[in-house]
Design a protein around this motif. Structure first.
Motif: not given
Ligand code: ATP
Ligand code: MG
Length: 329
Positions: A142-159
């Motif tokens: 679950d934690a790996v999924a949460a950080i993976g999503r977090f990184v993808d959400d950031a990247s999608a917004r150019g962060v």
């Protein structure tokens, strides 16, 4: 200054009173100390003047309260920290052995501390200049999924992403988790690793070879932390910059890497040049190991500047060189 957003575990830590203390017999433990690698980093970044928010979760109990009180006092934004009354706050026990090696017992994946997630990425990432992720957070699927999503959400917004592999030996036994950490590493703009972690993740022969590979991709800055020997900085087209370790009496090194990271990222986000940020981070982390407790040695930029000007005996290395405010901004 652009905001820093960190994600991951918030927990308390108990530190064995004696070297080589038994795990099997009743013994004396110091603590609870507020801890969790991303929390330590966020705490130190805030003390160094960064605007920093933490995404995390704690139980509705005194250990959670103790962590949140400390972070609030240091100025960390806690809007994205959940207080989960269906579980308790995580606890880590750490023991040192005479060889200097460290061992841990973690109560984490099954606790409230393990249930963090970013619910509203659009709002949370709106004014963020950098997100920071640590490999220690990959303690459950679950934690790996949460950080993976977090990184993808950031990247999608150019962060852009900052990443510290912060590997734990037990993680390396889960190939799917290692693959996710490798993916995050290869996409990171800022990499803050400990000696040997990059070869462990990438398979290249040395830290320098890995740094060269990363700088040929997404990375703009790669730091290798070398414990008592200090740290190195790699940047594109520049020779490795080395900062020797400060001369201190080491009491408790846990959290030094996170204190290093918090200082480095706070200065980096303020526009300070990476070489100056390296010097301050190395000093902050070196001074932090002189105190017991993972956040106990965190300190403000003003304290670091004072230590650079007139270090107390045994607390650092004299230096008259320029501070972060006089770096290449
Ligand atoms: P952790 O994950 O436990 O927080 P780490 O493995 O990420 O630590 P280290 O390389 O052990 O990181 O330490 C980080 C930094 O702290 C070093 O680069 C150095 O600047 C400083 N440091 C650590 N130990 C010492 C020491 N004994 N003396 C001086 N400086 C130290
Ligand atoms: Mg580390």
């Amino acid at each position: 200054m652009p905001k820093l957003l960190c994600i991951g575990e918030i927990l308390v830590e108990m530190v064995a009173a004696d070297v080589d203390q038994s795990w099997l017999e009743p013994a004396t433990w110091h603590g609870p100390f507020p801890s969790g690698a991303p929390a330590i980093l966020a705490d130190q970044a805030a003390l160094c003047g960064a605007t920093v928010d933490l995404v995390g979760s704690v139980g509705a109990d005194p250990f959670g309260e103790a962590c949140l009180a400390r972070l609030r006092r240091s100025g960390v934004g806690l809007e994205h920290v959940r207080v989960d009354d269906t579980g308790t706050t995580g606890v880590a026990f750490v023991r040192y052995s005479a060889s200097g090696a460290r061992s841990f017992v973690f109560h984490l994946p099954e606790t409230a501390s393990g249930r963090f997630r970013l619910d509203d990425p659009a709002t949370a990432l709106a004014d963020v200049g950098l997100v920071h992720v640590m490999g220690s957070t990959a303690f459950s699927a679950d934690a790996v999924a949460a950080i993976g999503r977090f990184v993808d959400d950031a990247s999608a917004r150019g962060v852009p992403v900052s990443f510290d592999p912060n590997l734990r030996p037990e993680m390396l036994r889960r190939p799917e988790h290692v693959a996710e950490l490798r993916r995050i590493l290869l996409g990171a703009r800022v990499v803050l690793a400990s000696e040997g972690e990059l070869p462990a993740l990438l398979g290249d022969a040395s830290d320098a070879a890995c740094a060269a590979r990363l700088l040929g991709g997404a990375a703009q800055v790669v730091v290798v932390k070398r414990g008592a020997a200090g740290a190195s900085l790699f940047e594109p087209g520049r020779p490795e910059a080395r900062e020797p370790g400060v001369a201190v009496h080491e009491v408790d090194p846990t959290g030094a890497g996170d204190c290093f990271g918090g200082t480095f990222l706070a200065l980096y986000l303020s526009g300070t040049d990476p070489t100056t940020a390296l010097r301050y981070a190395n000093l902050a982390a070196g001074l932090s190991v002189t105190q017991r407790g993972p956040m106990s040695g965190n300190r403000s930029l003003a304290d670091l500047e004072a230590a650079l000007r007139s270090p107390a005996p045994g607390s650092g290395r004299p230096s008259q060189s320029a501070g972060p405010s006089s770096g290449a901004l």
